[in-house]
Write a protein that holds these residues in place. Structure first.
Motif, PDB file in Angstrom:
ATOM      1  N   LYS A 521       0.810  -1.207   0.000  1.00 52.16           N
ATOM      2  CA  LYS A 521       0.000   0.000   0.000  1.00 52.16           C
ATOM      3  C   LYS A 521       0.849   1.264   0.000  1.00 52.16           C
ATOM      4  O   LYS A 521       0.465   2.280  -0.572  1.00 52.16           O
ATOM      5  N   ASN A 613      -5.206   4.398   2.929  1.00 51.90           N
ATOM      6  CA  ASN A 613      -5.255   2.982   3.266  1.00 51.90           C
ATOM      7  C   ASN A 613      -5.879   2.114   2.182  1.00 51.90           C
ATOM      8  O   ASN A 613      -5.925   0.895   2.322  1.00 51.90           O
ATOM      9  N   GLY A 615      -4.279   2.333  -0.588  1.00 49.60           N
ATOM     10  CA  GLY A 615      -2.941   1.979  -1.000  1.00 49.60           C
ATOM     11  C   GLY A 615      -2.590   2.327  -2.428  1.00 49.60           C
ATOM     12  O   GLY A 615      -3.438   2.520  -3.292  1.00 49.60           O
ATOM     13  N   ASP A 618      -3.081  -2.562  -3.833  1.00 45.76           N
ATOM     14  CA  ASP A 618      -3.876  -3.291  -2.841  1.00 45.76           C
ATOM     15  C   ASP A 618      -3.977  -4.746  -3.280  1.00 45.76           C
ATOM     16  O   ASP A 618      -3.037  -5.283  -3.851  1.00 45.76           O
TER      17      ASP A 618
END
Length: 812
Positions: A521, A613, A615, A618
């Protein structure tokens, strides 16, 4: 002010325009003052003053309005060029509206009433010149491509071959085509020269459409298998459908009739996902004796396996993980449950896990399959509590379902099957993504998550800190750790290693080495020797921001690979919007948050997390061409914000709606957390485009060959702009021997093909729904090469949902 002076005959239009500009000016003035108090740009305050005075002058019928607006527009152009240069998408929010207003002011219906019949004056001539200067800047920016890299691959082969397990060229037998997770197909019927002729061959609808009682994140992330003369598709509600690969005709269907524990109400679940199923064929191993390295894998279960094989009613099996915590073995020929596996064909994966909320633990990803074992991990819902199910990895006999070993990162040295009545370590780091397997080396490769909660780690155990957010290699035979390497120390940013590790033999200055590539990520692609975990591409520890909240700490450094797609740190000038107003609001947001670059710790103030998050990479991972020695990747760039909320205030905040909506409770921790994408009021990312690319990397020297913006906001914006801005993608790619690669995961509804030599987009096919998944390719019984994609949408990303399986081929 007289009626004749302001709203007299003929002056209504310029007066109304003046009122609009005055209101704009006041909005800029208020926002500009706020931004300045935060240490931001002075421009918005000055522009607000200029606009407000211009508006008043127009309302009064004063020709000085034209000269003043010319000054504002010219100064805005100079400021914009100073901040961002000739970057079209950065200039748009800074100048487009002001440019359009300048043209409107010069129209005769607005100009003549103010000038009282004069042809023009110095002010209008100055405004005309300012409009021309702004227009020239916009025109010149059409010929620049910031952030892109132009290049050309200068070879068709690096003198290497694929080391992945052999299979028929026209099959796709594992999630990543092979157990190596390389997503490389040796097919070459579809080429850069003819791919533009692809047409739909058939469309099949599964009938599995998200319903009113499903969770928001109901997703069709499935990559089907093509093996045993059939296609095997799984749906969000864990159904498996076997299709004819030439026609899309349904052959059989299995419905496990999943249960939430409360009839068919799944609203409280975090996800409803099936990324894929796995396949095992006894005949594929029958003619091959195991290597010495893999031989011990047979030892615990060999007698049972031999007996089962002798009277095996399911020589070819599909393994299905269900959303209600079962692992089911199906006869790949008929779709009937294999009665000799587990209890009447099923294993209860909730055994020895302990308590959890419905949907809080299950396997969203397909298990790994070896000669004698089926190995599975599990998803654990993020940020609900500190008392979540274990992240244990369990290996079952592929024929009988007998538990052979278990690896619990909270108790990593004891892999003996757990005793009845015992419970695996609560809240130990889990592995929710896809395994990779090297049976010759006798190893499984696990991309690891971390211990809950994601943004606070004050109470994490030593074992969880050791194995989280990295790569762990387990011995297939025993489940014992062979080696591990951590990619994020004391992870406070949800930097799970989401992508399936990719295995290949890599050409280096020291000869060909057995490599594993882990995309992450944070944007690094870590390249390790898969036999021992030693870096092949250098990894350096870099200093990162410090200052965690009370009771927590941060690592002083974080590892960064020399092969990486990490973006440069954001600055205020990188904030974006469709108009100057939402750009200004994004700047205010940016200056209000704590941000000191990557790995800025979570805070009570609110911290900017970039990469976010979701990323840079992913669960889609990357694809590699082992012959050309290149990687084809699709990095994404979206900023998020996180704000810690003291536990005492969590109950009074907006309740959790999903993993990115409301307050995540983190029960048992001193802080809950609010997580959300950093978006403008228009619903677009606050940081400037591009937000998504396709790129190729030369793996012999770790250099990026080319990198191009990819995708449009046609399907995700109030203004459906079909121009290539570069949008995020969630899903993976594949690459073929002919030099054509494919991607469908962008936020717009397209399957696209690219020339791997230079990144040129060769073809795109419009899809009826979002396709946040990884497409695949195979050969049909008719000898034709097909490209197949599942288009079912993604609830959390807001893409159009559906139930489509679509195959393409060249015309007859």
């Amino acid at each position: 002010m007289s009626t004749e002076g302001a709203f007299g005959k003929g002056r209504l239009l310029p007066s109304l325009l003046g009122l609009v500009i005055l209101i704009m000016g006041l909005a800029l003035l208020v926002g500009g003052i706020k931004l300045l108090t935060l240490g931001g740009s002075l421009y918005y305050l000055l522009a607000g003053i200029g606009f407000a005075i211009t508006g008043v002058l127009l309302m009064m019928g004063r020709s000085a309005a034209f000269g003043l607006y010319a000054l504002v527009l010219f100064a805005s152009t100079v400021w914009a060029l100073w901040e961002v240069g000739l970057d079209w998408w950065q200039l748009v929010p800074r100048l487009a509206l002001w440019f359009a207003l300048g043209i409107v002011m010069l129209l005769p219906w607005f100009r003549r009433p103010v000038l009282r019949g004069q042809v023009g004056d110095a002010g209008t001539r100055a405004l005309g010149a300012a409009v021309i200067v702004a227009g020239i800047a916009a025109l010149a920016s059409q010929f620049t491509h910031p952030g892109e890299i132009k290049g050309e691959l200068d070879r068709e082969t690096a003198g290497t071959t694929s080391a992945a397990p052999a299979m028929p060229d026209g099959d796709w037998q594992s999630y990543g085509r092979t157990a190596f997770g390389d997503r490389y197909s040796p097919l070459s019927q579809i080429t850069p020269d003819n791919v533009s002729k692809l047409v739909p061959a058939w469309t099949y609808r599964t009938g599995d459409i998200p319903g009113p009682n499903d969770p928001g994140e109901t997703t069709a992330e499935n990559t089907p298998l093509k093996v045993n003369g059939m296609l095997y598709v799984c749906t969000p509600h864990s159904q498996v459908i076997a299709l004819d690969p030439d026609t899309g005709k349904e052959i059989w269907r299995f419905d496990p009739k999943i249960s939430s524990g409360k009839a068919a109400n799944f609203k409280g679940w975090a996800h409803m996902t099936c990324r894929g199923v796995s396949y095992h064929d006894d005949a594929a191993y029958a003619a091959t004796a195991p290597t010495d390295a893999a031989a011990p894998a047979q030892s615990p279960a060999a007698p049972a396996a031999a007996t089962a094989t002798a009277a095996n009613s399911c020589p070819r099996r599909i393994f299905l993980p269900t959303a209600d915590t079962r692992l089911i073995a199906l006869n790949a020929d008929t779709g009937k449950m294999c009665e000799d596996f587990g209890t009447n064909g099923s294993i209860d994966l909730s055994a020895n896990i302990g308590t959890y909320a419905p949907g809080g633990y299950y396997s969203t990803s397909p298990p790994a399959v070896t000669k004698d074992l089926v190995v599975i991990g599990g998803h654990v819902t993020d940020n609900v509590s500190t008392d979540e199910p274990s992240g244990v990895i369990r290996a079952f006999d592929v024929h009988t379902g007998r538990l052979v070993w278990n690896w619990d990162s909270g108790n990593p040295d004891d892999t003996t099957p757990i005793a009845e009545g015992k419970t695996y370590t609560r809240n130990s780091p889990n592995m929710w993504s896809m395994f990779s397997v090297d049976e010759k080396l006798g190893m499984l490769y696990l991309p690891m998550g971390n211990q809950m909660p994601d943004q606070w780690g004050g109470n994490r155990t030593e074992a969880s800190e050791k194995f989280s957010a990295g790569l762990v290699a387990l011995d297939i035979a025993t489940g014992h750790v062979k080696w591990h390497f951590q990619f994020t120390h004391h992870d406070l940013w949800d930097m799970d290693v989401g992508g399936q590790p990719t295995l290949m033999d890599m050409k280096t200055a020291d000869g060909v080495k057995p490599a594993v590539l882990a995309s992450t990520k944070q944007g690094s692609i870590y390249v390790l020797d898969r036999s021992n975990g030693q870096p092949i591409v250098p990894i350096n520890e870099i200093p990162v921001p410090q200052g965690a909240v009370a009771g927590d700490h941060t690592s002083p450094t974080q590892p960064k690979s020399d092969l990486n797609f990490m973006p440069p740190p954001l600055k205020e000038r990188d904030m974006w919007g469709v108009t100057p107003f939402d750009q200004m609001l994004c700047r205010i947001d940016f200056k209000s948050l704590r941000y000191e670059g990557p790995f800025t710790p979570p805070s009570l103030q609110g911290s900017l997390v970039y990469p976010g998050n979701f990323g840079v990479f992913d669960w889609g991972g990357i694809s590699v061409d082992p012959v050309r020695q290149i990687a084809f990747v699709n990095p994404s760039y979206m900023a998020f914000r996180s704000k810690l909320v003291p536990a005492a205030e969590v109950a009074g905040g907006p309740g959790r709606k999903s993993e990115t909506e409301g307050v995540q409770p983190n029960k048992g921790a001193p802080y809950g957390v609010i997580l959300e994408a950093l978006l403008s009021p228009m619903g677009l990312p606050c940081q400037a485009p591009a937000w998504g690319y396709v790129a190729a990397v030369d793996l012999t020297n770790h250099q990026t060959i080319w990198k191009h913006k990819n995708g449009t906001v046609r399907d995700s914006s109030p203004v459906p702009i079909p121009l290539t801005m570069g949008v995020p993608s969630l899903g993976g790619t594949f690459i073929t021997a002919s030099g054509v690669s494919f991607l469908s995961a962008t936020l717009d509804q397209y399957l696209r093909a690219y020339d791997v030599r230079n990144g040129k987009q060769l073809w795109e096919g419009r899809l009826p729904a979002g396709a946040q998944t990884t497409p695949m390719t195979y050969t049909g019984k008719d000898g034709k090469q097909y490209v197949l994609v599942v288009a079912g949408g993604h609830g959390s990303l807001g893409t159009k949902q559906g139930d489509y399986v679509i195959a393409y081929k060249l015309p007859d």
